[in-house]
Design an enzyme around this catalytic site. Structure first.
Site, PDB file in Angstrom:
ATOM      1  N   GLU A 102      -1.266   0.369   8.030  1.00 20.93           N
ATOM      2  CA  GLU A 102      -2.337   1.264   7.590  1.00 20.93           C
ATOM      3  C   GLU A 102      -3.650   0.937   8.323  1.00 20.93           C
ATOM      4  OE1 GLU A 102      -1.692   3.769   5.562  1.00 20.93           O
ATOM      5  OE2 GLU A 102      -3.732   4.416   5.103  1.00 20.93           O
ATOM      6  N   ASP A 144       7.997  -6.539  -2.534  1.00 20.28           N
ATOM      7  CA  ASP A 144       8.274  -7.546  -1.504  1.00 20.28           C
ATOM      8  C   ASP A 144       8.433  -8.934  -2.125  1.00 20.28           C
ATOM      9  OD1 ASP A 144       7.815  -5.392   0.090  1.00 20.28           O
ATOM     10  OD2 ASP A 144       6.257  -6.313   1.315  1.00 20.28           O
ATOM     11  N   TYR A 157      -8.548   0.845   1.263  1.00 19.29           N
ATOM     12  CA  TYR A 157      -7.440  -0.124   1.321  1.00 19.29           C
ATOM     13  C   TYR A 157      -7.301  -0.677   2.743  1.00 19.29           C
ATOM     14  CZ  TYR A 157      -2.583  -1.729   1.838  1.00 19.29           C
ATOM     15  OH  TYR A 157      -1.462  -2.454   2.146  1.00 19.29           O
ATOM     16  N   ARG A 173      10.950  -0.148  -4.928  1.00 28.13           N
ATOM     17  CA  ARG A 173       9.643   0.372  -4.531  1.00 28.13           C
ATOM     18  C   ARG A 173       8.932   0.950  -5.761  1.00 28.13           C
ATOM     19  NH1 ARG A 173       5.305   0.186  -1.169  1.00 28.13           N
ATOM     20  NH2 ARG A 173       5.470   1.627   0.585  1.00 28.13           N
ATOM     21  N   SER A 233      -1.146  -4.793   7.363  1.00 22.66           N
ATOM     22  CA  SER A 233      -0.492  -3.494   7.190  1.00 22.66           C
ATOM     23  C   SER A 233      -0.715  -2.552   8.368  1.00 22.66           C
ATOM     24  CB  SER A 233      -1.070  -2.840   5.933  1.00 22.66           C
ATOM     25  OG  SER A 233      -0.752  -1.474   5.899  1.00 22.66           O
ATOM     26  N   LYS A 281      -7.793  -4.476   4.277  1.00 21.63           N
ATOM     27  CA  LYS A 281      -6.743  -5.202   5.012  1.00 21.63           C
ATOM     28  C   LYS A 281      -7.254  -5.651   6.391  1.00 21.63           C
ATOM     29  CE  LYS A 281      -3.024  -5.347   2.343  1.00 21.63           C
ATOM     30  NZ  LYS A 281      -2.349  -6.588   1.929  1.00 21.63           N
TER      31      LYS A 281
HETATM   32  P1  NAP Z   1       3.343  -3.933  -4.699  1.00 20.62           P
HETATM   33  O1  NAP Z   1       4.759  -3.653  -5.104  1.00 20.62           O
HETATM   34  O2  NAP Z   1       2.260  -2.995  -5.061  1.00 20.62           O
HETATM   35  O3  NAP Z   1       2.991  -5.389  -5.290  1.00 20.62           O
HETATM   36  C1  NAP Z   1       1.666  -5.858  -5.316  1.00 20.62           C
HETATM   37  C2  NAP Z   1       1.652  -7.206  -6.019  1.00 20.62           C
HETATM   38  O4  NAP Z   1       0.292  -7.693  -6.081  1.00 20.62           O
HETATM   39  C3  NAP Z   1       2.154  -7.174  -7.472  1.00 20.62           C
HETATM   40  O5  NAP Z   1       2.884  -8.355  -7.729  1.00 20.62           O
HETATM   41  C4  NAP Z   1       0.856  -7.158  -8.270  1.00 20.62           C
HETATM   42  O6  NAP Z   1       0.988  -7.669  -9.574  1.00 20.62           O
HETATM   43  C5  NAP Z   1       0.013  -8.113  -7.412  1.00 20.62           C
HETATM   44  N1  NAP Z   1      -1.410  -7.990  -7.693  1.00 20.62           N
HETATM   45  C6  NAP Z   1      -2.176  -6.869  -7.687  1.00 20.62           C
HETATM   46  N2  NAP Z   1      -3.443  -7.167  -8.028  1.00 20.62           N
HETATM   47  C7  NAP Z   1      -3.485  -8.505  -8.259  1.00 20.62           C
HETATM   48  C8  NAP Z   1      -4.515  -9.408  -8.677  1.00 20.62           C
HETATM   49  N3  NAP Z   1      -5.758  -8.976  -8.918  1.00 20.62           N
HETATM   50  N4  NAP Z   1      -4.202 -10.705  -8.808  1.00 20.62           N
HETATM   51  C9  NAP Z   1      -2.933 -11.155  -8.589  1.00 20.62           C
HETATM   52  N5  NAP Z   1      -1.914 -10.345  -8.202  1.00 20.62           N
HETATM   53  C10 NAP Z   1      -2.199  -9.047  -8.047  1.00 20.62           C
HETATM   54  O7  NAP Z   1       3.260  -4.186  -3.119  1.00 20.62           O
HETATM   55  P2  NAP Z   1       4.442  -4.434  -2.045  1.00 20.62           P
HETATM   56  O8  NAP Z   1       4.943  -3.133  -1.583  1.00 20.62           O
HETATM   57  O9  NAP Z   1       5.371  -5.465  -2.578  1.00 20.62           O
HETATM   58  O10 NAP Z   1       3.592  -5.047  -0.835  1.00 20.62           O
HETATM   59  C11 NAP Z   1       3.318  -6.445  -0.756  1.00 20.62           C
HETATM   60  C12 NAP Z   1       2.087  -6.648   0.122  1.00 20.62           C
HETATM   61  O11 NAP Z   1       2.344  -6.128   1.429  1.00 20.62           O
HETATM   62  C13 NAP Z   1       0.813  -5.976  -0.353  1.00 20.62           C
HETATM   63  O12 NAP Z   1      -0.263  -6.794   0.023  1.00 20.62           O
HETATM   64  C14 NAP Z   1       0.771  -4.682   0.448  1.00 20.62           C
HETATM   65  O13 NAP Z   1      -0.554  -4.230   0.570  1.00 20.62           O
HETATM   66  C15 NAP Z   1       1.357  -5.155   1.761  1.00 20.62           C
HETATM   67  N6  NAP Z   1       2.064  -4.159   2.563  1.00 20.62           N
HETATM   68  C16 NAP Z   1       3.058  -3.407   2.016  1.00 20.62           C
HETATM   69  C17 NAP Z   1       3.775  -2.526   2.791  1.00 20.62           C
HETATM   70  C18 NAP Z   1       4.887  -1.683   2.218  1.00 20.62           C
HETATM   71  O14 NAP Z   1       5.274  -0.709   2.873  1.00 20.62           O
HETATM   72  N7  NAP Z   1       5.437  -2.026   1.080  1.00 20.62           N
HETATM   73  C19 NAP Z   1       3.466  -2.406   4.165  1.00 20.62           C
HETATM   74  C20 NAP Z   1       2.461  -3.204   4.702  1.00 20.62           C
HETATM   75  C21 NAP Z   1       1.778  -4.090   3.897  1.00 20.62           C
HETATM   76  P3  NAP Z   1       1.421  -6.696 -10.817  1.00 20.62           P
HETATM   77  O15 NAP Z   1       2.931  -6.583 -10.735  1.00 20.62           O
HETATM   78  O16 NAP Z   1       0.927  -7.442 -11.990  1.00 20.62           O
HETATM   79  O17 NAP Z   1       0.747  -5.365 -10.596  1.00 20.62           O
HETATM   80  N1  GDD Z   2       2.047   8.343  -2.674  1.00 17.84           N
HETATM   81  C1  GDD Z   2       2.210   9.633  -2.287  1.00 17.84           C
HETATM   82  N2  GDD Z   2       2.435  10.581  -3.256  1.00 17.84           N
HETATM   83  N3  GDD Z   2       2.148   9.953  -0.978  1.00 17.84           N
HETATM   84  C2  GDD Z   2       2.339  11.242  -0.636  1.00 17.84           C
HETATM   85  C3  GDD Z   2       2.590  12.252  -1.569  1.00 17.84           C
HETATM   86  C4  GDD Z   2       2.628  11.910  -2.955  1.00 17.84           C
HETATM   87  O1  GDD Z   2       2.830  12.726  -3.838  1.00 17.84           O
HETATM   88  N4  GDD Z   2       2.753  13.419  -0.909  1.00 17.84           N
HETATM   89  C5  GDD Z   2       2.622  13.155   0.392  1.00 17.84           C
HETATM   90  N5  GDD Z   2       2.355  11.841   0.567  1.00 17.84           N
HETATM   91  C6  GDD Z   2       2.103  11.185   1.871  1.00 17.84           C
HETATM   92  C7  GDD Z   2       0.808  10.372   1.900  1.00 17.84           C
HETATM   93  O2  GDD Z   2      -0.322  11.236   2.101  1.00 17.84           O
HETATM   94  C8  GDD Z   2       1.098   9.472   3.092  1.00 17.84           C
HETATM   95  O3  GDD Z   2       0.780  10.128   4.283  1.00 17.84           O
HETATM   96  C9  GDD Z   2       2.615   9.260   3.033  1.00 17.84           C
HETATM   97  O4  GDD Z   2       3.119  10.235   2.115  1.00 17.84           O
HETATM   98  C10 GDD Z   2       3.037   7.878   2.558  1.00 17.84           C
HETATM   99  O5  GDD Z   2       2.359   7.590   1.361  1.00 17.84           O
HETATM  100  P1  GDD Z   2       2.719   6.279   0.484  1.00 17.84           P
HETATM  101  O6  GDD Z   2       4.168   6.243   0.202  1.00 17.84           O
HETATM  102  O7  GDD Z   2       1.770   6.247  -0.677  1.00 17.84           O
HETATM  103  O8  GDD Z   2       2.457   5.077   1.495  1.00 17.84           O
HETATM  104  P2  GDD Z   2       1.238   4.762   2.482  1.00 17.84           P
HETATM  105  O9  GDD Z   2       1.755   4.956   3.885  1.00 17.84           O
HETATM  106  O10 GDD Z   2       0.005   5.455   2.094  1.00 17.84           O
HETATM  107  O11 GDD Z   2       1.000   3.204   2.180  1.00 17.84           O
HETATM  108  C11 GDD Z   2       2.095   2.306   2.078  1.00 17.84           C
HETATM  109  O12 GDD Z   2       2.390   1.784   3.364  1.00 17.84           O
HETATM  110  C12 GDD Z   2       1.349   0.976   3.925  1.00 17.84           C
HETATM  111  C13 GDD Z   2       1.841   0.523   5.317  1.00 17.84           C
HETATM  112  O13 GDD Z   2       1.623   1.516   6.254  1.00 17.84           O
HETATM  113  C14 GDD Z   2       1.734   1.227   1.083  1.00 17.84           C
HETATM  114  O14 GDD Z   2       2.870   0.437   0.814  1.00 17.84           O
HETATM  115  C15 GDD Z   2       0.637   0.312   1.618  1.00 17.84           C
HETATM  116  O15 GDD Z   2       0.462  -0.791   0.742  1.00 17.84           O
HETATM  117  C16 GDD Z   2       1.074  -0.190   2.999  1.00 17.84           C
HETATM  118  O16 GDD Z   2       0.093  -1.033   3.544  1.00 17.84           O
END
Ligand code: NAP
Ligand code: GDD
Length: 342
Positions: free
Chosen positions: A132, A13, A153, A188, A130, A157
């Protein structure tokens, strides 16, 4: 020129948001962690050396677990807007590292808010909340759905969500929660399920891998495109008043369906390649997420643009290019070929 500060700028993001803000003419400051290997791959294309008079993106070392870094940076930079995206963001990993996740994903938010309060800067704060957090709450979920977190996690949050609301009320800080449902892209992280699938299926297609091991195929998610979702983050900080918003597509699909469609696009039958490995199951699962983002549409005019099919197409095409590069290098006799995203 407006100044923005982004934690998590090296993440999926953070990279899309930095692009968006630079396009809008912002000066962008990002927090990065010191690492022995490069961790700026997703934003390298945006970087200009700070000696270049055109440079508008600046990176600063720091960590969300150390408040003195955050206080000093906010005091020096004095950003107009803060996007707090940094977190240990992997749900499965949070079961293995619960204390660390609580510290960075939960207390990290408190440290950011305290840094705002202690420096007394006038700023606007976005919290990456999130879907989640809804956990076991049945779909559809909206801003009034009670949280039932199912992982360390999610619990971290939820803590962050409430301290944001508390600091808004107690100290009149412009701070809001974006409750974002899953959003994906070619950027991603490779251990999240969508990217794990597109990466593996494209490598299987080119004979670089035989099998894909997954966990629970029946879980359902509301998957959108990260590029669309960062626009909502920006919109939230342009409103007259701070508030909390659901950001989602309003469509839900199972992991099985995602895998089936990806393999189908490559002319393959997923059943021949996908195997189940219990290690990828979670001690407690979030079965079904489906967001209702009516409020974001009504108040900010936000709607997602990229469809589920377009998201799959985009991710498969990008990973096919990576797999092709790997195949070409192997065919040319190179070994241990490392794939990099551009
Ligand atoms: P991501 O790709 O895992 O990126 C996480 C970021 O946080 C990276 O830049 C990481 O740095 C940094 N970070 C981790 N630990 C840190 C620390 N101790 N100090 C400073 N920086 C740190 O996550 P994303 O998918 O972009 O998501 C962005 C945010 O939205 C997160 O807070 C996530 O929980 C939340 N979120 C994501 C989703 C989704 O579907 N993607 C949905 C809802 C909420 P490094 O690169 O050095 O590891
Ligand atoms: N990662 C992963 N790996 N997930 C798997 C797998 C696998 O091999 N097999 C099945 N899954 C299922 C997980 O159990 C979960 O139900 C679903 O796939 C999605 O898993 P993730 O892609 O790891 O995402 P998430 O939904 O647990 O969490 C992500 O979305 C959240 C928002 O709802 C992350 O981006 C979180 O940071 C974010 O808050």
């Amino acid at each position: 020129m407006k100044k923005a500060f982004i934690t998590g700028i090296t993440g999926q993001d953070g990279a899309y948001l930095a692009e968006l803000l630079l396009d809008k003419g912002y000066e962008v400051h990002g927090l990065i962690r010191r690492s022995s290997t490069f961790n700026t791959e997703r934003i390298d294309h945006l970087y200009k050396d700070f000696h270049d008079p055109e440079a508008r993106m600046f990176l600063h070392y720091g960590d969300l677990s150390v408040s003195s870094h955050l206080i000093k940076l906010l005091y020096d930079i004095r950003p107009d807007e803060i996007y707090h995206l940094g977190a240990q963001s992997h749900v499965r990993v949070s079961f293995d590292m619960p204390e660390y996740t609580g510290d960075v994903t939960g207390l990290g938010t408190l440290r950011m808010l305290e840094a705002i309060r202690k420096t007394g800067i006038n700023t606007r704060f976005y919290q990456a909340s999130s879907s989640e957090m809804f956990g076991a709450a049945p779909p559809p979920q909206d801003e009034t759905t009670p949280f039932e977190p199912q992982s360390p996690y999610a619990a971290a949050k939820v803590y962050s969500y409430y301290v944001v609301k508390n600091y808004r009320k107690a100290y009149n800080i412009f701070a809001g929660n974006g409750i974002l449902f899953n959003h994906e892209s070619p950027r991603r992280g490779e251990t999240f399920v969508t990217r794990k699938i597109t990466r593996a299926a494209t490598r299987i297609k080119l004979g670089l891998q035989d099998k894909l091991y997954l966990g629970n195929l029946e879980a359902k998610r509301d998957w959108g495109f990260a590029g669309d979702f960062v626009e909502a983050m920006w919109l939230m900080l342009q409103q007259d008043k701070p508030d909390d918003y659901i950001i989602a597509t309003g469509e839900s699909h199972s992991v099985r369906e995602f895998a089936e469609k990806v393999f189908q696009k490559l002319g393959l039958d997923y059943k021949k390649y996908v195997a189940i490995d219990k290690r990828y199951f979670r001690p407690t699962e979030v079965d079904a997420l489906l967001g209702d983002s009516t409020k974001a549409q009504r108040k900010m005019g936000w709607t997602p643009k990229v469809t589920f099919k377009q998201l799959i197409d985009m991710m498969v095409e990008a990973d096919l290019e990576l797999a092709n590069r790997e195949r070409t290098l192997l065919n040319a006799g190179y070994r241990n070929v490392k794939n990099r995203l551009i």
